[in-house]
Design a protein around this motif. Structure first.
Motif, PDB file in Angstrom:
ATOM      1  N   HIS A 100       0.462  -1.733  -0.013  1.00  0.00           N
ATOM      2  CA  HIS A 100      -0.205   0.351   0.009  1.00  0.00           C
ATOM      3  C   HIS A 100       1.443   1.363   0.142  1.00  0.00           C
ATOM      4  O   HIS A 100       1.921   0.607   0.102  1.00  0.00           O
ATOM      5  N   THR A 101       0.633   3.052  -0.217  1.00  0.00           N
ATOM      6  CA  THR A 101       1.815   4.044   0.463  1.00  0.00           C
ATOM      7  C   THR A 101       1.150   4.186   1.662  1.00  0.00           C
ATOM      8  O   THR A 101      -0.240   4.492   1.712  1.00  0.00           O
ATOM      9  N   ALA A 102       2.053   4.968   1.933  1.00  0.00           N
ATOM     10  CA  ALA A 102       1.640   5.565   3.820  1.00  0.00           C
ATOM     11  C   ALA A 102       2.162   7.049   3.224  1.00  0.00           C
ATOM     12  O   ALA A 102       3.282   7.149   2.962  1.00  0.00           O
ATOM     13  N   THR A 103       1.471   7.930   3.812  1.00  0.00           N
ATOM     14  CA  THR A 103       1.716   9.935   3.057  1.00  0.00           C
ATOM     15  C   THR A 103       2.072  10.903   4.529  1.00  0.00           C
ATOM     16  O   THR A 103       0.213  10.833   5.027  1.00  0.00           O
ATOM     17  N   LEU A 104       2.385  11.559   5.052  1.00  0.00           N
ATOM     18  CA  LEU A 104       2.498  12.738   5.632  1.00  0.00           C
ATOM     19  C   LEU A 104       1.558  13.407   5.145  1.00  0.00           C
ATOM     20  O   LEU A 104       2.633  14.680   3.925  1.00  0.00           O
ATOM     21  N   LEU A 105       0.181  14.061   5.405  1.00  0.00           N
ATOM     22  CA  LEU A 105      -0.449  14.950   5.461  1.00  0.00           C
ATOM     23  C   LEU A 105       0.228  16.210   6.506  1.00  0.00           C
ATOM     24  O   LEU A 105       1.289  16.323   7.153  1.00  0.00           O
ATOM     25  N   LEU A 111      -1.866   9.274   5.569  1.00  0.00           N
ATOM     26  CA  LEU A 111      -3.346   9.327   4.752  1.00  0.00           C
ATOM     27  C   LEU A 111      -2.360   7.476   4.292  1.00  0.00           C
ATOM     28  O   LEU A 111      -0.767   7.170   3.745  1.00  0.00           O
ATOM     29  N   ILE A 112      -3.470   6.274   4.922  1.00  0.00           N
ATOM     30  CA  ILE A 112      -2.737   5.015   3.960  1.00  0.00           C
ATOM     31  C   ILE A 112      -4.364   4.749   2.826  1.00  0.00           C
ATOM     32  O   ILE A 112      -4.893   4.423   2.827  1.00  0.00           O
ATOM     33  N   THR A 113      -3.813   4.044   1.999  1.00  0.00           N
ATOM     34  CA  THR A 113      -4.610   4.089   0.576  1.00  0.00           C
ATOM     35  C   THR A 113      -3.817   2.249  -0.083  1.00  0.00           C
ATOM     36  O   THR A 113      -2.613   1.529   0.286  1.00  0.00           O
TER      37      THR A 113
END
Length: 558
Positions: A100-105, A111-113
């Motif tokens: 998956h992906t993990a993005t620091l907002l 955000l995990i998608t």
């Protein structure tokens, strides 16, 4: 946007000479001692072995490790604290997922998608992790379920999701996540479908997309493209660019150029880097080569502007078991230099730059030697790379945790189309339950009514798997904290008559072939459980039960 100019620069005039002396240069490089005083030191283990996970540096200096897979797909998450050099469990995701992906907002949330879920399907779900509460919460769903995609934080705080695999096709669709409305909306479509692509935000606000599996002729030169968030459009870079299918890394350098290292096509691995210059739009192939070709390695920009390349492998590179080498790319000299080695080979690990300048390298697949030659396994081990050459300070002493007292695990397993009133060997008693952790593993059979009980299970985090011949297995995670736990009842889905782990056309065909027969013990001549309800003959009820679960795969969620 019409796309910026791109040129792939090569020097064919010296290609033959480079090949002639390449072996000698590589041998000399390998014989040289490391020319840096950097160190890589084991600092402990994660709470779970993981590969295909994500690692995200939080504003508080801790690193969030989420999901991944080992013996099964993981919903658990944990935090690394540099002050104590230790991992502690944090809230679990609602859905187990890997790749998956993990993005620091900008808000500090993560955000995990997407990713791959327990049943092997691609996920459309997304979640937000709050470092303050230590919990995950659901947010809007992706427009397109996907895994192996990219997620890039844009200057306005939104996130570009692009490409990936839907479970059926490689995907060219892209979408934007808005953290204000917590929704995903479609944006422009990429010029070609891409799986395992890499994306990096450029200083000019454009997003460079490089590589990935695709659905068209790999010989076409314009294999990279740019996304313009102002117009919401993609455009291919003009001219040739590196044709890389997967396993590469992209790193934004201090001068605004993008370093592309490693990767593989079905023809070969790449051992020379490429540089993309946004100012000229050109791709330039480097002359300095890695000491070993890298696929599924990690690349981390260090505080001094150099890039740390660690681990990786690849069958074409002659290292399917991976490598423990660490190399440093220096943009000032455009060259690689060997540094301290990892404690073990790693492929598909994460490498996270911490606030103190050290790099946290966690998990991945490693190679274990044994008398048979060795084997690959997922590891929980973690090490710190210190570019300054100073070993990490000893961990801050922490109190010995209290080990919970052993407790009992119980529950009920039911079988679709079966009844507890049926005789032994037919009723729920054909089911079994396995409960396991890294230090405990036991399997018990169910009673006629499906009940089971496992006494004296040590405290800790566990996985339970319920299974029965002819049925899809079910799985759940739970924790024992010193008190008895009764797991919720679960009904296993019928129809996997050939015990392949999925209900498919082969199961339906087997039932139809035995239609009207009375197979002994519910099983046909080749061991397939065609009489699902075990009532003595194969009829329309067996076909209906299998058809109702057609396309499902185990383990299902318990």
């Amino acid at each position: 946007m019409k796309g910026s100019i791109g040129v792939l620069t090569r020097n064919p005039g010296v290609a033959f000479a480079m090949l002639a002396i390449g072996g000698i240069l590589l041998l000399l490089l390998l014989l040289q001692p490391s020319r840096t005083s950097a160190t890589s030191t084991i600092v402990g283990n994660m709470t779970s072995a993981r590969a295909g996970h994500t690692a995200t540096l939080l504003p508080n200096g801790k690193a969030l490790i989420a999901g991944g897979m080992a013996n099964s797909f993981l919903a658990s998450a944990e935090l690394y604290d540099p002050a104590t050099q230790s991992f502690t469990a944090t809230g679990s995701m609602a859905t187990a997922r890997a790749v998956h992906t993990a993005t620091l907002l900008k808000s500090g949330l993560v955000l995990i998608t997407g990713g791959v879920g327990l049943d092997g399907g691609r996920l459309a779900s997304a979640e937000l992790y709050d470092p303050v509460s230590g919990t995950f919460s659901p947010t809007g769903n992706l427009v397109v379920a996907r895994s192996y995609h990219s997620a890039t934080l844009l200057p306005d705080g939104t996130v570009l999701i692009a490409g990936g695999y839907t479970g059926e096709v490689v995907n060219a669709a892209a979408e934007i996540y808005d953290p204000v409305t917590e929704t995903f909306v479609t944006t422009g479509t990429m010029t070609r479908a891409r799986n395992q692509l890499r994306a990096v935000l450029l200083p000019n606000g454009l997003v460079l997309i490089v590589g990935g599996y695709w659905n068209s002729d790999p010989a076409v030169p314009d294999f990279s493209e740019l996304y313009d968030s102002t117009s919401g459009e993609f455009a291919a870079t003009i001219g040739a660019s590196p044709v890389i299918e997967y396993g590469h890394t992209t790193t934004l350098l201090g001068e605004g150029q993008v370093l592309i290292v490693g990767g593989q096509t079905h023809h070969h691995d790449y051992d020379r880097p490429f540089l993309y210059d946004p100012a000229t739009g050109s791709f330039i192939e480097g002359t300095s080569a890695l000491s070993s070709r890298a696929v599924d390695h990690s690349a981390t920009l260090l505080p001094d502007g150099r890039v740390l390349i660690s681990g990786g492998g690849g069958s074409l590179a002659g290292a399917p078991q991976g490598t423990s080498r660490i190399e440093i790319y220096d943009p000032k000299t455009s060259s690689f230099e060997l540094a301290a080695s990892l404690s073990r080979p790693r492929v598909g690990h994460t490498a996270t730059l911490l606030q103190d300048g050290k790099v946290l390298m966690a998990g991945g697949v490693t190679w274990v030697e044994d008398p048979s030659g060795g084997y690959n396994t997922t590891t929980a081990s973690v090490e710190l790379y210190d570019a300054s050459g100073e070993p990490p300070p000893p961990p801050t002493p922490t109190p010995t945790p209290t080990i919970p007292a052993p407790a009992q695990v119980s529950g009920t397993v039911m079988l679709q189309m079966r009844s507890p009133s049926q005789p032994p060997g037919v009723a729920y008693s054909t089911a079994s339950v396995r409960v396991f952790s890294e230090s405990f593993d036991t399997t018990v059979g169910a009673s006629l009514n499906g009940g089971f009980a496992i006494p004296d299970v040590p405290g800790g985090a566990y996985t339970a798997v319920a299974s029965a011949p002819g049925y899809l297995s079910a799985q759940r995670s739970f924790a024992l904290t010193g008190t008895d736990v009764t797991l919720p009842g679960v009904q296993l889905a019928a129809g996997d008559v050939n015990n392949s782990g999925a209900v498919n056309i082969n199961d339906i065909t087997a039932i139809v072939a035995s239609f009207g027969a009375s197979p002994p013990a519910c099983v046909d001549a080749v061991g397939r459980y065609v009489d699902i309800d075990c009532n003595g003959f194969v009829n329309i009820n067996d076909i209906t039960a299998a058809a109702a679960n057609f396309g499902r795969a185990g383990p299902t969620e318990w």
